[in-house]
Design an enzyme around this catalytic site. Structure first.
Site, short mmCIF file in Angstrom:
data_model
loop_
_atom_site.label_atom_id
_atom_site.label_comp_id
_atom_site.label_asym_id
_atom_site.label_seq_id
_atom_site.Cartn_x
_atom_site.Cartn_y
_atom_site.Cartn_z
N SER A 103 2.30 -1.48 11.33
CA SER A 103 0.89 -1.33 10.97
C SER A 103 -0.01 -1.71 12.14
O SER A 103 -1.02 -1.05 12.39
CB SER A 103 0.56 -2.19 9.75
OG SER A 103 1.19 -1.71 8.59
N GLY A 118 9.25 -3.44 11.90
CA GLY A 118 8.98 -3.94 10.57
C GLY A 118 7.63 -3.43 10.09
O GLY A 118 6.79 -2.97 10.88
N ASP A 119 7.38 -3.51 8.79
CA ASP A 119 6.17 -2.88 8.23
C ASP A 119 4.89 -3.41 8.84
O ASP A 119 3.98 -2.63 9.18
CB ASP A 119 6.15 -2.99 6.70
CG ASP A 119 6.35 -4.42 6.20
OD1 ASP A 119 6.54 -5.34 7.02
OD2 ASP A 119 6.33 -4.60 4.97
N ASN A 120 4.79 -4.71 9.03
CA ASN A 120 3.53 -5.26 9.55
C ASN A 120 3.36 -5.01 11.04
O ASN A 120 2.27 -4.69 11.50
CB ASN A 120 3.45 -6.75 9.22
CG ASN A 120 3.25 -6.98 7.74
OD1 ASN A 120 2.23 -6.58 7.16
ND2 ASN A 120 4.21 -7.62 7.10
#
Length: 406
Positions: free
Chosen positions: A160, A155-157
């Site tokens: 990151s 997922g994006d977070n």
């Protein structure tokens, strides 16, 4: 969107699910059907999650729902087209409300509550594992070598965090993207639904994370720049930075709830508010109020999470502003670090997960990038920001109690 042909020859045609609040009633229904939902899924049912959207489809588009062969998240749909494999990773799957997040496995109980079964879910892998291989015909078409591995991803977070080397309990980041996120790694599943904390799997095995999410961060800055004739985001931040200490203490207050709010309020009806305007206020004061209001919203989220050990890394487009970074460090009362590549941490994390799937070791891959600039909280500003933050919270509570959102 064009359909991908499956490996069996049939065509799977996509139905695109939205990301607005129309499934709010289904969230309440799902919580009622599965009282243990938060203990398993680690989250309150909110319209942004996948499960309530499928419930809405079941009730409002039953013929389409009946044709559901598999439910895929966007990157997993792309993976299917590239490889013919139906797969997802633990971190992204955590946002469906069908995953038993602590067990890192699909929950038959949560799926059944939505009229679905395990056979309609993609296989699960860790983000650093090989999920599939590139189709030979695509490798040939693109001039690539055969048998290229495709990682589980994240997922994006979570991606990151991997991109910024944040893979150990207590490490974390602040994301200043369209939405605002504070993310803290953990070595265990630690749900806290009463404060609308998100508890997800990390993209790496044996790790989880807590996350507070505010829906309007840099998007509130963009909105105010357009609405108040301040040009673009950079111009707004430059205007806000011109205020001296006295002007900042007398600036209006801004509640940044332009799309409702998640953490810590879980209030889909909350609205944005500019409060305390006078003839003495101009564009610079409004600009400052907006950036400060977003920062206060992030502070509210930080106060719900497990304490980070050390600094928080800045990621996202808003990380480009050193003035905002310093303001945020003062308001959060937490050291912040701007690292090389922080503006594109998610993309860096995706690349790192691919490297890990191709044989890289965590020690060599998941290193923290070089720190470009550090921001230490200024104790001289603490009392002023604490007083304004208290007024900010009191304003929200007063409006909520009087049902002023309509």
């Amino acid at each position: 969107m064009a359909p991908w042909p499956s490996t069996a020859g049939e065509v799977l045609r996509p139905a695109i699910l939205w990301n607005d609040g129309r499934s709010a009633a289904q969230c309440e229904a799902l919580m009622a059907r599965v009282p243990r939902l938060t203990a398993m899924a680690g989250n309150i049912a909110m319209p942004g999650f996948t499960a309530p959207k499928l419930l809405w489809m079941q009730e409002n588009e039953p013929d389409l729902f009946a044709r559901t062969a598999s439910v895929l998240l966007p990157k997993d749909w792309l993976r299917y087209g590239l490889s013919g494999t139906l797969a997802s990773d633990m971190s992204d799957a955590s946002g469906t409300l069908w995953l038993d997040v602590g067990a890192r496995n699909w929950s038959d109980e949560l799926l059944a509550a939505c009229g679905l079964g395990r056979h309609q879910m993609p296989g699960l892998v860790e983000g650093n594992a090989v999920a599939s291989r590139l189709k030979p015909e695509l490798a040939h078409r693109w001039g690539l070598t055969a048998d290229i591995p495709i990682a589980g991803g994240g997922g994006d977070n979570a991606a990151s965090a991997v991109g910024m080397g944040l893979v150990t309990a207590g490490q974390g980041f602040v994301s200043l993207g369209t939405s605002g996120v504070i993310f803290v790694c953990g070595d265990r599943f630690a749900p806290d639904p009463d404060r609308a904390v998100h508890a997800f799997c990390h993209a790496l095995p044996g790790r989880w994370h807590q996350m507070s999410v505010m829906l309007s961060a840099s998007s509130a800055v963009s909105w105010s720049a357009r609405s108040f004739g301040l040009g673009n985001e950079a111009s707004l931040l430059a205007a806000a930075a011109t205020l001296n200490a006295e002007a900042r203490s007398n600036a209006p207050l801004f509640l940044p709830y332009l799309s409702g709010e998640r953490s810590p309020h879980n209030d889909a009806n909350a609205q944005g508010v500019l409060f305390g305007l006078t003839h003495a206020h101009g564009p610079a004061e409004v600009a400052y109020a907006v950036v400060e209001g977003v920062s206060f919203g992030l502070r509210d989220g930080l106060d719900t999470l497990a304490k980070a050990s050390g600094d928080l890394v800045l990621v996202g487009g808003g990380a480009r502003s050193s003035w905002w970074a310093q303001l945020l460090a003062d308001i959060l009362e937490t050291p912040l670090a701007a690292c090389e590549g922080g503006e594109a941490g998610g993309a860096m994390g995706a690349a790192r997960l691919a490297w890990l799937a191709d044989g890289g070791t965590e020690a060599e891959v998941c290193r923290r990038p070089e720190v470009r600039q550090r921001f230490e909280p200024n104790p001289a500003h603490a009392a002023t920001y604490a007083a304004r933050h208290a007024r900010f919270k009191a304003l929200y509570e007063a409006l909520r109690r009087t049902d002023s959102w309509g």
